[in-house]
Each structure stands twice: as structure tokens, then as C-alpha cells.
Scaffold this active site. Structure first.
Site, PDB file in Angstrom:
ATOM      1  N   CYS A 118       0.842  -1.199   0.000  1.00 13.03           N
ATOM      2  CA  CYS A 118       0.000   0.000   0.000  1.00 13.03           C
ATOM      3  C   CYS A 118       0.882   1.256   0.000  1.00 13.03           C
ATOM      4  O   CYS A 118       1.491   1.573  -1.015  1.00 13.03           O
ATOM      5  CB  CYS A 118      -0.971  -0.034   1.172  1.00 13.03           C
ATOM      6  SG  CYS A 118      -2.348   1.143   0.987  1.00 13.03           S
ATOM      7  N   HIS A 139      -3.494  -4.838   0.716  1.00 11.44           N
ATOM      8  CA  HIS A 139      -2.873  -5.349   1.946  1.00 11.44           C
ATOM      9  C   HIS A 139      -2.937  -6.880   1.966  1.00 11.44           C
ATOM     10  O   HIS A 139      -3.853  -7.463   2.564  1.00 11.44           O
ATOM     11  CB  HIS A 139      -3.584  -4.778   3.181  1.00 11.44           C
ATOM     12  CG  HIS A 139      -3.248  -3.358   3.467  1.00 11.44           C
ATOM     13  ND1 HIS A 139      -2.268  -2.988   4.358  1.00 11.44           N
ATOM     14  CD2 HIS A 139      -3.760  -2.215   2.961  1.00 11.44           C
ATOM     15  CE1 HIS A 139      -2.189  -1.667   4.406  1.00 11.44           C
ATOM     16  NE2 HIS A 139      -3.082  -1.174   3.558  1.00 11.44           N
ATOM     17  N   GLU A 173      -1.320  -8.912   3.693  1.00 14.34           N
ATOM     18  CA  GLU A 173      -1.164  -9.491   5.029  1.00 14.34           C
ATOM     19  C   GLU A 173      -2.503  -9.843   5.669  1.00 14.34           C
ATOM     20  O   GLU A 173      -2.582 -10.709   6.543  1.00 14.34           O
ATOM     21  CB  GLU A 173      -0.368  -8.548   5.940  1.00 14.34           C
ATOM     22  CG  GLU A 173      -1.080  -7.291   6.395  1.00 14.34           C
ATOM     23  CD  GLU A 173      -0.918  -6.126   5.440  1.00 14.34           C
ATOM     24  OE1 GLU A 173      -1.117  -4.975   5.864  1.00 14.34           O
ATOM     25  OE2 GLU A 173      -0.597  -6.361   4.252  1.00 14.34           O
TER      26      GLU A 173
END
Length: 241
Positions: free
Chosen positions: A103, A202, A204
Site C-alpha cells: 500500500c 494489503h 497481510e
């Protein structure tokens, strides 16, 4: 599959505001991919000589002072973090070290290499879906023939979206690897050694998705190749299978 051997150590830069909740997710993804994480943030000492790769994490907006842009009133800035991360990216490349930008980190990768940003991305790309969610509800289109396509396939991908800025002019040695239906850049990648990839979403938060985990496995593979004094891009391609 990730190769056996010592886990590469990855330095992870995070926001002083939100790092407490983002870092554990990134650390989990790195562990699952075969690496281990070390938290970095502005105001704390870092040592590039102790890591094998770098992740520039998400969070705050990037000051337009770094690329001659225009400040918007909604921007949330951290000049100390800007300085830290720009230095980390440039030092990483000087050391031949792989970089993953997430990001804001994708935007910083671009800016550090001389690129520019759209401060208010959705004002520029009115046709882009403005979805602000950690859930995978935004579709991105991966550019065929890119390394990201090799890692994650070139079929449309559902991702999350939390950003307000986006890449405008590309930094040196970078190419577009994905965009959304409105044309907004969603991923960039370095075309030469060392390995570098920036994604606007994102991953993650999406550790349960095979295509997203491939992004972290690629970074770990590149870091492992660097440790073996081997070609990183070839190592990443081998990881992708």
C-alpha cells in the site's frame, strides 16, 4: 514450496500509529512463507546489515514534498517515517536487497525511485471502485507477462483497498503489474535485479489466499537467493513454479 534452510530476516517498516496491529499480521505471513520479521519504525534505530530483505508497510500518506506534488487537506503525514523509508529503499537497492512495498510501501518504492503520486487517487480515477475495506471486494487486473502474473496468475484478483493515494508517474526501472477497471495502478515491479514488488492492497490481511501468500514467498525466495549470492529474479521464478 519454500526451500529449507535458515529463515531470511526481513526488516518491516510500520507506522507509529497503527504498527501495533499491522506488524503481527505481516510477521505471521513472513513466518508462513519461510522468513522471520524484524519491526522497524521512525524514532528507533535500524541496522540494514542485520536483514536479508525489506518490507515497507502501509499506513500514513506520503508527503508531496518528496515528489513535488500538491498537498490535500485529508492527508495524514509522518515526515520522519517518509525520511526513514526513502532511505531504507535506496539503501536496500544499493546493497542488492529485495523489497516488498505494501500500500503506502508501494507508493514509497515508486517515489524513492523518482516517481510521482496522485494525492487524491479517486478524484483522478472516477471510474475506479472506491471500496474501503480489509475484505477482498475490489477487482484488480494483472498485466500478462509480468512477474506478478507468474507469481499469482493473470486472472482477475479480488483484493482489499484502504488507500487514498496511488502511483502516477513511474519511478526508474519500474513497470505496471496490475491496475483496476478504472485504470488506477494497483501493482508495480522492478524489471531488473534486485527483486522489488509493490502492491496497492494489503496481502497481510489475506493470508488464507494462496495467491496472496505467493507475494510473501517471493520476497523470502529473493532474500534467500541474495544470501546464496544467486540471481534473485530466477529464485523468485523458481518459487513461482
Amino acid at each position: 514450496m519454500t526451500r529449507s534452510g535458515p529463515r531470511p530476516v526481513i526488516g518491516v517498516t510500520v507506522s507509529r500509529r497503527s504498527g501495533w496491529r499491522i506488524y503481527p499480521l505481516i510477521a505471521l505471513n513472513l513466518w508462513l512463507a519461510g522468513g522471520c520479521a524484524r519491526r522497524w519504525q521512525a524514532g528507533r534505530g535500524i541496522d540494514m546489515g542485520t536483514v536479508d530483505g525489506v518490507i515497507i508497510g502501509g499506513g500514513d500518506d506520503i508527503s508531496p514534498d518528496l515528489y513535488g506534488g500538491r498537498l490535500v487537506t485529508s492527508a495524514r503525514l509522518d515526515p520522519d517515517r517518509d525520511a526513514l523509508e526513502r532511505g531504507v529503499v535506496l539503501d536496500a537497492f544499493a546493497r542488492g536487497m529485495p523489497v516488498l512495498g505494501i500500500c503506502r510501501g508501494s507508493q514509497m518504492l515508486n517515489v524513492a525511485l523518482g516517481g510521482t503520486l496522485h494525492q487524491d487517487a479517486y478524484a483522478t480515477y472516477a471510474a475506479s471502485d472506491h471500496r474501503r475495506t480489509v475484505l477482498p471486494r475490489k477487482e484488480v487486473r494483472i498485466v500478462a507477462g509480468t512477474r506478478l502474473a507468474r507469481l499469482a496468475g493473470d486472472a482477475p484478483m479480488k483484493v482489499n483497498a484502504l488507500h487514498s493515494q496511488a502511483v502516477d508517474g513511474l519511478g526508474e526501472g519500474l513497470r505496471v503489474a496490475a491496475h483496476d477497471r478504472g485504470g488506477m495502478v494497483q501493482a508495480i515491479e522492478r524489471v531488473e535485479e534486485p527483486f522489488a514488488l509493490g502492491v496497492q492492497w494489503h496481502p497481510e490481511h489475506l493470508f488464507y489466499a494462496r495467491r496472496q501468500m505467493g507475494i510473501f514467498r517471493a520476497l523470502v525466495a529473493a532474500a534467500r537467493a541474495r544470501g546464496a549470492e544467486a540471481a534473485q529474479l530466477a529464485g523468485v521464478d523458481a518459487e513461482a513454479g
